[in-house]
Write a protein that holds these residues in place. Structure first.
Motif, PDB file in Angstrom:
ATOM      1  N   THR A 120      49.078 -98.576  41.564  1.00  0.00           N
ATOM      2  CA  THR A 120      49.879 -97.531  40.837  1.00  0.00           C
ATOM      3  C   THR A 120      51.177 -97.908  41.031  1.00  0.00           C
ATOM      4  O   THR A 120      52.061 -97.639  40.049  1.00  0.00           O
ATOM      5  CB  THR A 120      49.628 -96.356  41.586  1.00  0.00           C
ATOM      6  N   ALA A 121      51.837 -98.324  42.039  1.00  0.00           N
ATOM      7  CA  ALA A 121      53.341 -98.645  42.227  1.00  0.00           C
ATOM      8  C   ALA A 121      53.766 -99.860  41.358  1.00  0.00           C
ATOM      9  O   ALA A 121      54.809 -99.879  40.892  1.00  0.00           O
ATOM     10  CB  ALA A 121      53.528 -98.931  43.620  1.00  0.00           C
ATOM     11  N   ARG A 122      52.766-100.714  40.950  1.00  0.00           N
ATOM     12  CA  ARG A 122      53.272-101.915  40.624  1.00  0.00           C
ATOM     13  C   ARG A 122      53.007-102.079  39.043  1.00  0.00           C
ATOM     14  O   ARG A 122      53.188-103.066  38.385  1.00  0.00           O
ATOM     15  CB  ARG A 122      52.804-103.341  41.161  1.00  0.00           C
ATOM     16  N   SER A 123      52.143-101.159  38.657  1.00  0.00           N
ATOM     17  CA  SER A 123      51.962-101.044  37.027  1.00  0.00           C
ATOM     18  C   SER A 123      52.745 -99.959  36.364  1.00  0.00           C
ATOM     19  O   SER A 123      52.608 -99.638  35.250  1.00  0.00           O
ATOM     20  CB  SER A 123      50.499-100.574  36.810  1.00  0.00           C
ATOM     21  N   GLY A 124      53.648 -99.510  36.999  1.00  0.00           N
ATOM     22  CA  GLY A 124      54.597 -98.572  36.106  1.00  0.00           C
ATOM     23  C   GLY A 124      54.129 -97.348  35.873  1.00  0.00           C
ATOM     24  O   GLY A 124      54.160 -96.669  35.003  1.00  0.00           O
ATOM     25  N   GLY A 125      52.988 -97.021  36.868  1.00  0.00           N
ATOM     26  CA  GLY A 125      52.319 -95.543  36.557  1.00  0.00           C
ATOM     27  C   GLY A 125      51.070 -95.773  35.494  1.00  0.00           C
ATOM     28  O   GLY A 125      50.568 -94.696  35.164  1.00  0.00           O
ATOM     29  N   ARG A 126      51.099 -97.024  34.770  1.00  0.00           N
ATOM     30  CA  ARG A 126      49.959 -97.176  33.929  1.00  0.00           C
ATOM     31  C   ARG A 126      48.620 -96.903  34.479  1.00  0.00           C
ATOM     32  O   ARG A 126      47.685 -96.567  33.558  1.00  0.00           O
ATOM     33  CB  ARG A 126      50.034 -98.477  32.996  1.00  0.00           C
ATOM     34  N   LEU A 127      48.398 -97.576  35.532  1.00  0.00           N
ATOM     35  CA  LEU A 127      47.056 -97.609  36.339  1.00  0.00           C
ATOM     36  C   LEU A 127      47.143 -96.613  37.362  1.00  0.00           C
ATOM     37  O   LEU A 127      47.941 -96.736  38.386  1.00  0.00           O
ATOM     38  CB  LEU A 127      46.736 -99.010  36.744  1.00  0.00           C
ATOM     39  N   THR A 128      46.253 -95.507  37.267  1.00  0.00           N
ATOM     40  CA  THR A 128      46.242 -94.340  38.225  1.00  0.00           C
ATOM     41  C   THR A 128      45.041 -94.499  39.239  1.00  0.00           C
ATOM     42  O   THR A 128      44.053 -95.141  38.672  1.00  0.00           O
ATOM     43  CB  THR A 128      46.621 -93.194  37.635  1.00  0.00           C
ATOM     44  N   GLU A 129      44.973 -93.765  39.976  1.00  0.00           N
ATOM     45  CA  GLU A 129      43.759 -93.503  41.104  1.00  0.00           C
ATOM     46  C   GLU A 129      42.684 -93.055  40.088  1.00  0.00           C
ATOM     47  O   GLU A 129      41.473 -93.461  40.387  1.00  0.00           O
ATOM     48  CB  GLU A 129      43.980 -92.759  42.176  1.00  0.00           C
ATOM     49  N   ALA A 130      42.902 -91.970  39.189  1.00  0.00           N
ATOM     50  CA  ALA A 130      41.763 -91.380  38.333  1.00  0.00           C
ATOM     51  C   ALA A 130      41.351 -92.528  37.343  1.00  0.00           C
ATOM     52  O   ALA A 130      40.076 -92.558  37.027  1.00  0.00           O
ATOM     53  CB  ALA A 130      42.358 -90.250  37.624  1.00  0.00           C
ATOM     54  N   TRP A 131      42.288 -93.388  36.839  1.00  0.00           N
ATOM     55  CA  TRP A 131      41.763 -94.520  35.969  1.00  0.00           C
ATOM     56  C   TRP A 131      40.834 -95.267  36.601  1.00  0.00           C
ATOM     57  O   TRP A 131      39.755 -95.742  36.234  1.00  0.00           O
ATOM     58  CB  TRP A 131      42.998 -95.168  35.621  1.00  0.00           C
ATOM     59  N   LEU A 132      41.292 -95.998  38.118  1.00  0.00           N
ATOM     60  CA  LEU A 132      40.254 -96.687  38.624  1.00  0.00           C
ATOM     61  C   LEU A 132      39.173 -96.054  39.123  1.00  0.00           C
ATOM     62  O   LEU A 132      37.976 -96.607  39.185  1.00  0.00           O
ATOM     63  CB  LEU A 132      41.155 -97.121  40.059  1.00  0.00           C
TER      64      LEU A 132
END
Length: 398
Positions: A120-132
């Motif tokens: 989450t921190a290193r994708s600029g918010g693009r990849l989130t926990e919900a997404w995972l």
């Protein structure tokens, strides 16, 4: 008033090692399951180590590969899974739930939190926990449909597994992580997926994945006590430092497990205090005839503890270990490391005893016989340890 703890000296420690770890001739096993049960854990970071460690301990090593493959992939009497120190091991299947509860659960929680934080921190918010969560559910469903699959096959079913994010930005080791590699590792530690058959031969490190059978729920403290007791039977006596290193637990957890298991304190050389399993503080019988063994890189015998001076002279370490502390192939004589070995490109098994390790004709003949025994059952397979050490590199290039 209790008496003084019994003293266990170097000679008895070496005798215990030869007997308990099935290295002495009369103590060798007949099946991979018997060997694994005696050792508690076979180091599995390098797939070849599992087979070589078992073959060195079988009375008849001729069918080692077929026997180990059957145990791992057909009978499922052995299981490859993450365990102590976030390392891959092969355990007896009956011990899997104990390892999971005693060790893997804590590691899994940290691994998942680390993945979510990094992603989450290193994708600029693009990849989130919900997404995972969504990608994970999709990948597990695809794996269940397939039965077994490689990561590449799963990314074909769920393309979002290919997403990447940077790590260690600005550091000398900066790079890029792929969601698939981190996620499958987390799922493995959580006990939700397990490694299946490799894509290639028994030396291959490219594995398929499969849905893992559920583990029975065990109280972590009870599981830690059982795991420690099993390990002390195989490798005791051991110090607190040995146990903390092998398990990866906090020292408070080690001490609680020692107390809960009824482990017995004994005195060791150099004024150290060691522990053996309850009821195992009596003298052991001698292994019989002196024994020789050629053990693989990462074998459980030398990798079971950080303190090794009682079976390995410090002067041998630079040649037999890499810079990260991984041991290479070792030559043993009657309970101590006396040299190293390697396989040349033509298949010959070569070995060397460094200066100061001239152990006599009987030992050299026995070591040569073990080298020939190893060459015979390995056959046409060529073995290169995953972690190369100075002496192994030198011998293999001669």
């Amino acid at each position: 008033m209790t008496g003084k703890p019994r003293h266990i000296g170097v000679a008895e420690r070496r005798a215990r090692l030869g007997l308990r770890q099935r290295l002495a001739g009369a103590a060798r096993g007949t099946t991979p399951e018997e060997v694994a049960d005696s050792l508690v854990a076979l180091h599995g970071t390098d797939p070849a180590t599992v087979y070589l460690a078992v073959g060195a301990r079988l009375a008849d090593a001729g069918e080692t590969v077929a026997q180990v493959e059957r145990a791992l992939y057909e009978d499922r009497s052995l299981v490859r899974m993450h365990g102590m120190r976030h390392t891959v091991f092969v355990f007896p299947s009956a011990l899997a739930a104990v390892v999971h509860a005693s060790t893997a659960l804590d590691i899994a929680a940290k691994a998942r939190a680390g993945l979510v934080k990094d992603m989450t921190a290193r994708s600029g918010g693009r990849l989130t926990e919900a997404w995972l969560d969504e990608v994970e559910a999709s990948a597990l469903a695809a794996l269940a449909r397939r039965g077994q699959a490689t990561v590449n096959e799963l990314t074909g079913d769920e393309p979002r597994l290919k997403e990447q994010f940077p790590y260690a930005a600005g550091k000398s080791y900066e790079g890029v992580h792929t969601v698939s590699s981190r996620l499958m590792r987390v799922l493995g530690v959580e006990g939700r997926v397990v490694r299946g058959r490799p894509l290639g031969s028994w030396t291959s490190s490219q594995f398929r994945w499969a849905i893992a059978p559920p583990y029975p729920e065990l109280p972590p403290a009870e599981a830690r006590s059982e795991l420690l007791n099993r390990w002390l039977m195989a490798c005791g006596p051991a110090t607190e430092a040995d146990l903390k290193w092998w398990t990866g637990w906090k020292v408070t957890d080690v001490r609680r497990a020692l107390a809960a298991s009824g482990a017995v304190a004994v005195s060791l050389d150099d004024g150290l205090t060691g522990y053996v399993a309850a009821g195992d503080d009596g003298p052991v019988e001698e292994p019989g005839a002196p024994w020789a063994a050629l053990l693989p890189a990462l074998d459980p015998a030398p990798m079971s503890r950080p303190e090794r001076d009682w079976f390995l002279e410090p002067s041998l370490r630079p040649a037999l270990f890499d810079r990260s502390g991984n041991v290479g192939p070792t030559v043993w004589w009657d309970g101590r490391v006396v040299g190293g070995w390697a396989q040349r490109p033509d298949g010959e098994i070569v070995w060397r005893l460094p200066a100061g390790q001239d152990v006599g004709r009987e030992a050299r003949d026995a070591i040569a016989a073990e080298a020939e025994r190893l060459r015979a059952w390995v056959g046409e397979t060529r073995i290169t340890p995953r972690f190369r050490t100075p002496l192994e590199r030198e011998l293999s290039a001669e």
